[in-house]
Scaffold this motif. Structure first.
Motif, mmCIF file in Angstrom:
data_model
loop_
_atom_site.group_PDB
_atom_site.id
_atom_site.type_symbol
_atom_site.label_atom_id
_atom_site.label_comp_id
_atom_site.label_asym_id
_atom_site.label_seq_id
_atom_site.Cartn_x
_atom_site.Cartn_y
_atom_site.Cartn_z
ATOM 1 N N MET A 87 -4.104 -1.169 -7.834
ATOM 2 C CA MET A 87 -4.855 0.088 -7.723
ATOM 3 C C MET A 87 -5.509 0.121 -6.347
ATOM 4 N N HIS A 88 -5.982 -1.050 -5.933
ATOM 5 C CA HIS A 88 -6.526 -1.232 -4.590
ATOM 6 C C HIS A 88 -5.598 -2.186 -3.836
ATOM 7 N N GLY A 89 -5.171 -1.767 -2.644
ATOM 8 C CA GLY A 89 -4.057 -2.423 -1.969
ATOM 9 C C GLY A 89 -4.289 -3.867 -1.590
ATOM 10 N N ASN A 90 -5.556 -4.272 -1.455
ATOM 11 C CA ASN A 90 -5.825 -5.654 -1.034
ATOM 12 C C ASN A 90 -6.174 -6.560 -2.215
ATOM 13 N N GLU A 91 -5.996 -6.064 -3.442
ATOM 14 C CA GLU A 91 -6.292 -6.856 -4.647
ATOM 15 C C GLU A 91 -4.960 -7.265 -5.268
ATOM 16 N N TYR A 92 -4.310 -8.274 -4.674
ATOM 17 C CA TYR A 92 -2.916 -8.524 -5.041
ATOM 18 C C TYR A 92 -2.719 -9.703 -5.993
ATOM 19 N N SER A 134 -7.226 -2.452 3.724
ATOM 20 C CA SER A 134 -6.062 -1.939 2.994
ATOM 21 C C SER A 134 -6.387 -1.636 1.532
ATOM 22 N N ARG A 135 -7.654 -1.415 1.230
ATOM 23 C CA ARG A 135 -8.039 -1.052 -0.146
ATOM 24 C C ARG A 135 -7.349 0.250 -0.566
ATOM 25 N N PHE A 136 -7.296 1.221 0.348
ATOM 26 C CA PHE A 136 -6.548 2.457 0.085
ATOM 27 C C PHE A 136 -6.144 3.058 1.414
ATOM 28 N N LEU A 178 -5.437 -4.520 -13.590
ATOM 29 C CA LEU A 178 -5.826 -5.782 -12.945
ATOM 30 C C LEU A 178 -6.483 -5.540 -11.586
ATOM 31 N N HIS A 179 -7.713 -6.000 -11.456
ATOM 32 C CA HIS A 179 -8.477 -5.860 -10.210
ATOM 33 C C HIS A 179 -9.101 -7.193 -9.829
ATOM 34 N N SER A 180 -9.725 -7.190 -8.631
ATOM 35 C CA SER A 180 -10.538 -8.326 -8.196
ATOM 36 C C SER A 180 -11.675 -7.778 -7.343
ATOM 37 N N MET A 181 -12.554 -8.669 -6.863
ATOM 38 C CA MET A 181 -13.784 -8.238 -6.195
ATOM 39 C C MET A 181 -13.877 -8.849 -4.797
HETATM 40 ZN ZN LIG Z 1 -10.192 -2.799 -7.540
#
Ligand SMILES: [Zn+2]
Length: 353
Positions: A87-92, A134-136, A178-181
């Motif tokens: 969903m956020h490009g840098n949360e891989y 690169s979050r969005f 699935l996300h991260s912080m």
């Molecule tokens: Zn996120």
């Protein structure tokens, strides 16, 4: 983490704000600015990048006619289960887990499993030298999940992608996002505003912390969308830890494995787990100055035992906890003015209500 955009002046169409949290519940103005001049906000530290971005080239096209959307079908009938990543490009970390499932040619034991890479364009811009940008590309993709919003906002890469995916998402029965912080914090499951999301997160119980909230004033997340709050479909969101840490990848794998077992997609039995800790977001603290600064002792996921404890300075104002056992949800340690600095959650029962 790029902070939320400033809150709009009017209600956001489709946002789930049935009883929106209050801003700044205990804000104590200091009598003299000179007495309370705070230090400058913390700079973003150089977080170690311990996990390597996956090669998603084989999965860009998808097998559904939708880029990045893979549908795996089991031999027996069953529900439509989905796992979304990027969903956020840098949360891989989540994308690594989906990549593993696809490379292993995973087949669900029953029903349909969709594995969805949400924002491949943003992910494609990830670089180790500037890992946060690169979050969005144009818009935060997780503030756009509302049909009305999609027809009333300016076109953007993320808006168009959400518009393309929404009809497919609306065929899903149960979804894990699935996300991260950015800032290190213990992992948590965000259940959103719906009872269905809370029951799903409570069943997953991995990690053992479930936070219910009313979303963000700036727009609905995927888990806040009408499909997952106004129908029987259920969704919750994993915040697995710091974006690029090995521990975060391990948590993401563990939660995904648990989610697949719970839904009967693997041969593994979903063992009974102790009920997770539950918490409910009560307040959103918005920075009123450009110098909002947390005390050095404050960290994400911390539980502040005593009501009235000083946690931050916002210019001359003191920010104090409004009740005992106050959980700090994803504090942003480089908050800009008018952006959310932290959300406060009250611990509730250890078992679902
Ligand atoms: Zn996120």
């Amino acid at each position: 983490m790029i902070p939320d955009a400033p809150a709009p002046s009017g209600p956001v169409p489709g946002s789930q704000q049935a009883s929106p949290p209050q801003d700044n519940p205990i804000r104590v103005p200091a009598p003299r600015l000179s007495d309370k001049l705070p230090p400058l906000p913390q700079k973003i530290p150089g977080f170690a990048i311990e996990i390597t971005p996956p090669d998603l080239a084989p999965w860009r096209e998808g097998n559904t006619g939708l880029a990045g959307v893979h549908r795996l079908t089991g031999p027996a009938p069953g529900p439509h289960i989905a796992i979304t990543a990027l969903m956020h490009g840098n949360e891989y970390a989540g994308a690594i887990v989906l990549d593993d499932l696809l490379r292993a040619a995973f087949t669900p034991k029953r029903g349909t499993l969709s594995l969805i890479f949400l924002n491949l364009n943003a992910f494609g811009r990830f670089t180790r030298n500037a890992p946060t940008v690169s979050r969005f590309v144009d818009d935060d993709m997780n503030r756009l999940w509302c049909r009305k919003l999609l027809t009333t906002t300016e076109p953007s890469l993320e808006r168009d992608r959400v518009a393309t995916l929404l009809p497919y998402i609306e065929t899903v029965d149960t979804l894990l996002d699935l996300h991260s912080m950015l800032w290190p914090a213990p992992p948590m499951l965000l259940a959103g505003p719906a009872a269905g999301g809370r029951s799903l997160a409570t069943d997953i119980a991995t990690p053992p912390l479930v936070i219910s909230d009313h979303g963000h004033a700036t727009g609905p997340r995927l888990i806040d969308s009408h499909h997952f709050t106004g129908t029987k479909a259920r969704a919750c969101l994993l915040e697995a830890g710091q974006h690029w840490s090995r521990d975060t990848l391990a948590v993401t794998r563990e939660t995904t494995t648990r989610f697949l077992a719970l839904n009967g997609l693997t041969n593994a039995a979903a063992t009974a787990l102790p009920p997770p800790q539950q918490a409910t977001v009560t307040d959103r603290i918005v920075a009123r100055t450009a110098s909002f600064t947390f005390l050095p002792t404050i960290s994400g996921g911390q539980i502040i035992p005593k009501r009235g404890t000083l946690i931050a300075q916002d210019g001359p104002d003191e920010i104090r906890t409004p009740y005992d056992n106050c959980l700090l949800v994803i504090p942003n340690f480089r908050t800009a003015r008018s952006h959310t600095a932290v959300r406060l959650a009250r611990l509730t029962t250890a078992s679902p209500s």
